[in-house]
Design an enzyme around this catalytic site. Structure first.
Site, PDB file in Angstrom:
ATOM      1  N   LYS A 156       0.796  -1.107  -0.133  1.00 39.95           N
ATOM      2  CA  LYS A 156      -0.016  -0.139   0.046  1.00 39.95           C
ATOM      3  C   LYS A 156       0.830   1.404  -0.073  1.00 39.95           C
ATOM      4  CE  LYS A 156      -2.933   2.825   3.042  1.00 39.95           C
ATOM      5  NZ  LYS A 156      -3.633   2.455   4.540  1.00 39.95           N
ATOM      6  N   ASP A 199      -2.564  10.667   3.472  1.00 37.30           N
ATOM      7  CA  ASP A 199      -3.675  10.278   3.649  1.00 37.30           C
ATOM      8  C   ASP A 199      -4.469  11.451   4.572  1.00 37.30           C
ATOM      9  OD1 ASP A 199      -6.261   9.008   3.598  1.00 37.30           O
ATOM     10  OD2 ASP A 199      -5.715   7.757   5.277  1.00 37.30           O
ATOM     11  N   LYS A 252     -10.020  13.281   8.161  1.00 34.65           N
ATOM     12  CA  LYS A 252      -9.372  13.045   9.360  1.00 34.65           C
ATOM     13  C   LYS A 252      -9.285  14.200  10.375  1.00 34.65           C
ATOM     14  CE  LYS A 252      -6.211   9.304   7.805  1.00 34.65           C
ATOM     15  NZ  LYS A 252      -6.677   8.180   8.578  1.00 34.65           N
ATOM     16  N   ASP A 280       1.725   6.582   5.457  1.00 35.61           N
ATOM     17  CA  ASP A 280       0.755   5.621   4.895  1.00 35.61           C
ATOM     18  C   ASP A 280       1.351   4.856   3.772  1.00 35.61           C
ATOM     19  OD1 ASP A 280      -1.811   4.417   5.821  1.00 35.61           O
ATOM     20  OD2 ASP A 280      -2.908   5.803   4.381  1.00 35.61           O
ATOM     21  N   ASP A 322     -12.013   7.174   3.831  1.00 36.44           N
ATOM     22  CA  ASP A 322     -10.718   6.889   4.694  1.00 36.44           C
ATOM     23  C   ASP A 322     -10.385   5.518   4.902  1.00 36.44           C
ATOM     24  OD1 ASP A 322      -8.527   7.649   6.385  1.00 36.44           O
ATOM     25  OD2 ASP A 322      -9.459   7.888   8.136  1.00 36.44           O
ATOM     26  N   GLU A 334      -9.197   3.721   2.568  1.00 34.50           N
ATOM     27  CA  GLU A 334      -8.659   3.738   0.956  1.00 34.50           C
ATOM     28  C   GLU A 334      -7.787   2.740   0.613  1.00 34.50           C
ATOM     29  OE1 GLU A 334      -5.490   5.099   2.868  1.00 34.50           O
ATOM     30  OE2 GLU A 334      -7.556   5.859   3.351  1.00 34.50           O
ATOM     31  N   ARG A 365      -7.402  -0.496   1.454  1.00 41.06           N
ATOM     32  CA  ARG A 365      -8.060  -1.589   0.802  1.00 41.06           C
ATOM     33  C   ARG A 365      -8.792  -1.488  -0.565  1.00 41.06           C
ATOM     34  NH1 ARG A 365     -12.251  -1.501   5.819  1.00 41.06           N
ATOM     35  NH2 ARG A 365     -10.140  -0.877   6.453  1.00 41.06           N
TER      36      ARG A 365
END
Length: 496
Positions: free
Chosen positions: A266, A271, A278, A289, A348, A350, A352
């Protein structure tokens, strides 16, 4: 820092600092006894005065002992236990390095062969020691106007007996490659997000391909991502001015007929949470991230340096998750590369969404095993804290191999269940699947989501949200994990 392995008597070695062990109760280790006898009892005399008890973490520096070629002798307490655990052993080595950094000598020699570490042979003990030393020398100051002073310490010699020299050398070689991979991973993670965006990661992949001639690199732009039908991946990056990138790196070190292992990372370079924004506090840490992608980069570097006889495919799904007029919305439905549709309930969640399409893409390589690595869920930190990575998957043998590799590398993971009951939390009235499963078992339902895209191969998922970086304060920074675990897994497969 250079590591050298030698089999010589410690008292005969010319070095700036010789390090020897003292047990609790002022018991001299084998090397300390030799030095003591040659120096006319200099160490014994110091110990009798009560200057060092030999407890773990204690140390005492002695200058210019007679009849020695070493300028200094560093006495290090190793405690009273017959066998040390991994953690106290690492603390001892970290303490030694801290002391050596503060000295003026350009080299040091460690005569610590007699220390016994529970469950570890010469190879395993040396790997821990060497990785602790090398990783402990890491610095990241390229954006500071005042750079750190260059350290005098350039070389450390590991002293061992002749019978163990080959294994100690093998461990040192592996440790140096793993530490280089960890440093690469940490550099990428610590890089600011205005520099480290998806295009930058693509450039890093191409640079790696030029450095190692056996590496094939392909960087797919947003048009190719869209043309492949990766609607889920594309949706995450569509709100950003920084375009997404799918990075594919192939190393063929094994036989042509051997199926490759696949690592899928990933790579969310920043993010914000997207429209599901967030909280502002601590959001700067969302540059980490992309820790999964960074750890794949680091593991690949270690594999390339060691020239492991395996075939490896590394797939990095890189995007920036931003809120804008063009961003994906809660309630949007997207079609994945597999043809399954996803209702985005929370933008959020995201990670996956990019990984599911990357997992489908991995199928074309007919891999014998696929491992995805992601800073995926805050729920994993709640469950396991910052010491242990979460591990889930669809193949018991693969799970056991990763757990074993994590234990051997002291980079541990812990298996969480992937029972069918959890899948029901992802039911959607409008699409094949929702991208979140409610507040309960967040790490597990995230893995349940990914499992629906990994049915055609042996698959494992590492959630490194708690282990990829240290949060907050002056110690904030990328850790380089799980490069040791992943490299150990591949070393085991290569039997190197």
């Amino acid at each position: 820092m250079e590591l050298v392995v030698k089999s010589v008597s410690p008292e005969t070695l010319k070095t700036a600092t010789l390090v020897v062990a003292i047990g609790e109760g002022r018991k001299l280790g084998a090397a300390a006894k030799q030095v003591d006898e040659l120096s006319g009892g200099a160490i014994s005399a110091v110990l009798k005065r009560g200057d060092l008890a030999g407890k773990v973490g204690q140390s005492l520096l002695l200058q210019s002992l007679p009849n020695l070629k070493a300028d200094r002798v560093l006495l290090v307490g190793v405690g009273k236990d017959a066998e040390l655990g991994d953690r106290p052993f690492r603390k001892i080595i970290s303490g030694i390095l801290s002391t050596l950094k503060g000295l003026g000598g350009g080299d040091a020699a460690l005569a610590l062969d007699e220390i016994v570490v529970k469950g570890r042979d010469s190879y395993g003990k040396t790997r821990l020691l060497a990785e602790t030393l090398l990783d402990g020398g890491y610095t990241f100051d390229q954006f500071k106007s005042q750079k750190a002073e260059p350290r005098a310490l350039k070389k450390i010699t590991l002293l061992t007996i002749k019978a163990a020299q080959a294994e100690v050398q093998r461990a040192a070689t592996h440790a140096q490659a793993i530490a280089a991979g960890m440093a690469f991973t940490r550099d990428l993670g610590n890089m600011p997000p205005n520099i480290c965006h998806p295009t930058y990661l693509g450039e890093q992949a191409k640079a790696l391909g030029k450095e190692f001639k056996g590496l094939k690199v392909e960087v797919l732009d947003e048009k190719k991502i869209k043309d492949l039908g990766m609607g889920s991946f594309y949706a995450v990056g569509q709100g950003s001015d920084q375009p997404p990138r799918l990075i594919v790196m192939q190393y063929n070190g094994g036989k042509k007929a051997d199926k490759p292992f696949a690592l899928v990372g990933k790579g969310i370079t920043f993010d914000t949470g997207g429209i599901s924004l967030k909280p502002g506090a601590g959001m700067d840490e969302m540059k980490y991230d992309m820790g999964g992608a960074a750890s794949v980069f680091g593991t690949l570097r270690a594999v390339l340096e060691l020239k492991l006889p395996i075939n490896l495919v590394c797939i990095l799904a890189c995007a920036e998750n931003m809120p804008s007029g063009g961003a994906a919305r809660p309630g949007d439905i997207v079609t994945t590369m597999s043809g399954q549709t996803v209702e985005i309930l929370n933008t959020d969640a995201e990670g996956r969404l990019v990984l599911c399409d990357a997992l489908t893409y991995a199928e074309r390589f007919k891999p014998q095993a696929v491992i995805d690595i992601a800073t995926l869920t805050g729920a994993c930190i709640v469950a396991l804290g910052s010491h242990t990575s979460g591990l889930l998957g669809n193949n018991d043998e693969l799970i056991e191999q990763l757990l074993s590799a994590g234990k051997a590398a002291d980079d541990r993971a812990w298996q969480l269940p992937l029972f069918d009951e959890y899948q029901e939390q992802l039911d959607s009235p409008f699409a094949d699947i929702a991208n979140i499963g409610g507040p309960k078992a967040g790490t597990i339902t995230a893995a349940c989501f990914l499992s629906r895209f990994a049915k055609n191969f042996n698959w494992a998922h590492l959630d490194i949200a708690g282990t990829a970086w240290t949060s907050g304060g002056k110690d904030k920074g990328a850790t380089g994990r799980p490069v040791p675990l992943l490299t150990q897994y591949l070393l085991d497969r290569a039997k190197a």
